[in-house]
Design an enzyme around this catalytic site. Structure first.
Site, PDB file in Angstrom:
ATOM      1  N   SER A 106     -25.689   1.495   0.758  1.00  0.00           N
ATOM      2  CA  SER A 106     -26.614   0.481   0.255  1.00  0.00           C
ATOM      3  C   SER A 106     -27.970   1.097  -0.097  1.00  0.00           C
ATOM      4  CB  SER A 106     -26.816  -0.596   1.328  1.00  0.00           C
ATOM      5  OG  SER A 106     -27.895  -1.451   0.993  1.00  0.00           O
ATOM      6  N   TYR A 129     -30.121  -1.513  -6.229  1.00  0.00           N
ATOM      7  CA  TYR A 129     -30.925  -2.676  -6.605  1.00  0.00           C
ATOM      8  C   TYR A 129     -31.974  -2.171  -7.587  1.00  0.00           C
ATOM      9  CZ  TYR A 129     -29.155  -5.770  -2.921  1.00  0.00           C
ATOM     10  OH  TYR A 129     -28.373  -6.559  -2.130  1.00  0.00           O
ATOM     11  N   THR A 155     -25.754  -3.775  -8.358  1.00  0.00           N
ATOM     12  CA  THR A 155     -25.675  -5.173  -7.926  1.00  0.00           C
ATOM     13  C   THR A 155     -26.379  -6.062  -8.943  1.00  0.00           C
ATOM     14  OG1 THR A 155     -25.519  -4.611  -5.586  1.00  0.00           O
ATOM     15  CG2 THR A 155     -26.302  -6.817  -6.108  1.00  0.00           C
ATOM     16  N   LYS A 230     -21.349  -4.775 -10.006  1.00  0.00           N
ATOM     17  CA  LYS A 230     -20.937  -5.482  -8.790  1.00  0.00           C
ATOM     18  C   LYS A 230     -21.535  -6.886  -8.748  1.00  0.00           C
ATOM     19  CE  LYS A 230     -21.206  -5.038  -3.720  1.00  0.00           C
ATOM     20  NZ  LYS A 230     -22.084  -6.169  -3.350  1.00  0.00           N
ATOM     21  N   HIS A 254     -21.183 -11.372  -3.204  1.00  0.00           N
ATOM     22  CA  HIS A 254     -22.203 -10.846  -2.293  1.00  0.00           C
ATOM     23  C   HIS A 254     -21.938 -11.339  -0.866  1.00  0.00           C
ATOM     24  CE1 HIS A 254     -26.357  -8.910  -2.736  1.00  0.00           C
ATOM     25  NE2 HIS A 254     -26.213  -9.056  -1.429  1.00  0.00           N
TER      26      HIS A 254
END
Length: 369
Positions: A106, A129, A155, A230, A254
């Site tokens: 992440s 992100y 994402t 994603k 998510h």
């Protein structure tokens, strides 16, 4: 007590973790309808097993973006893993590597890309992100590349953070001894206390709400790594993603933490697979807790699945050993499901091996009176 399935780790994690940490991992958005549905929807799919097939040898290996892995079960990106266990992402990386599968790190990890790379060899993807400051993004992507990460999972479902009421009630914030390690040197590593969720405030301040398809194109100008999109749930966005140069798609809601009342990912999967038309691989995350779930996803056209919560719950319970056990239990269950369905390799798993509640009913002969 001996652990015999993946779901049992959740209760152990609940007992071990502080309430704020457990609630952060476990909860979904608003009414948590989608959270429940992500699991429940798998019960709407039944098997049509084929019998008397020689299943003495079963091959679960597959390739993802050209990388050979031992099974189509991979690790999804989950934030703040050191909040679950002191070894956090290090433990997860070692467990994934030992199992011969892919870990996705992440952006909001509590260990940096360099630290995770230092755990040893392994195929790793980096979840991204997009921050308002694009220099931050470019720097991060370059660091992931240099650290040997093999793909970017972008994402796309978080222009704003979903309303997670447990986090609001708990005034969620990262424990003081932890930071967002990838952003430490950029003065973006700390999360302030807020009147609601500290994470929601952080996202509002840092994450770019203007993110659009042109940014997917931009990302391809700054990296040669393949980009997985994603957070896709519809045929329309699948077609745009393919046209925008995505190397693959992850069907994801998510973990039911963003928009409540979107369908379970297993329900959205087939629509996305059909729209992709085999041009790019389609993966699924959300709700997978059994080897039977993995088989169902593959039968509906997924090339593989990612697990999230089972990783943090097993990490909280038993550290690296817990994550290894989750991967091995899912592997064993999936192998057994293949054998009992009459499939010796992934390519033998077909749509005909399942029947779903949304299929047109098979005509039944009229009952004799």
């Amino acid at each position: 007590m001996e652990i015999t399935n993946v779901s049992e780790y959740q209760e152990i994690a609940k007992q071990k973790l502080p309430k704020m940490a457990y609630d952060y991992y476990a909860s979904g958005a608003e009414d948590q309808w989608t959270l429940h549905e992500n699991r429940f929807a798998f019960t709407k799919i039944l098997f049509r097993p084929r019998i008397l097939i020689d299943v003495s040898k079963i091959d679960m290996t597959t390739t993802v973006l050209g990388f050979k892995i031992s099974m189509p079960i991979m690790i999804a990106p989950t934030a703040f893993q050191k909040m679950a266990h002191p070894e956090g992402e290090y433990a997860t990386a070692r467990a994934a590597s030992a199992a011969g599968t892919i870990m996705t790190l992440s952006s909001w990890a509590t260990s940096s890309v360099e630290e995770v790379a230092s755990t040893g060899p392994g195929i790793r993807f980096f979840q991204l992100y997009v921050y308002k400051d694009r220099n931050v993004v470019a720097q991060l992507v370059r660091r992931a590349e240099r650290a040997g990460f093999k793909a970017i999972a972008l994402t796309v479902d978080t222009p704003r953070l979903g309303r997670r009421e447990a986090d609001i009630k708990n005034r969620f914030t990262l424990p003081p001894f932890l930071t967002l390690k990838n952003f430490e040197g950029l003065d973006l590593g700390k999360m302030d206390q807020a009147d609601d969720s500290g994470l929601a405030s952080y996202v509002a301040g840092q994450i770019d709400r203007s993110l659009s398809w042109k940014d997917v194109k931009w990302l391809q100008t700054i990296t040669t790594l393949p980009i997985l999109v994603k957070g896709v749930l519809t045929a329309e966005d699948t077609r745009i993603a393919v046209e925008a140069g995505a190397a693959g798609i992850i069907v994801s809601n998510h973990g039911a933490r963003q928009l409540d009342y979107v369908p379970a990912t297993i329900m959205a999967l087939e629509e996305v697979v059909k729209a992709a038309q085999g041009r790019v691989p389609v993966f699924l995350d959300g709700g997978v807790r059994r080897g039977t779930d993995v088989f169902k996803a593959l039968a509906l056209g997924a090339s593989g699945i990612f697990i999230g919560r089972p990783v943090v719950f097993s990490l909280a319970a038993e550290g690296e050993a817990g994550v290894r056990k989750v991967l091995s239990m899912l592997r064993d269950e999936f192998e057994l499901t293949m054998a009992l369905s009459g499939c010796r390799s992934l390519k033998e798993i077909t749509r005909d091996h399942i029947v779903t509640e949304w299929d047109s009913p098979h005509p039944r002969p009229a009952p004799r009176l």
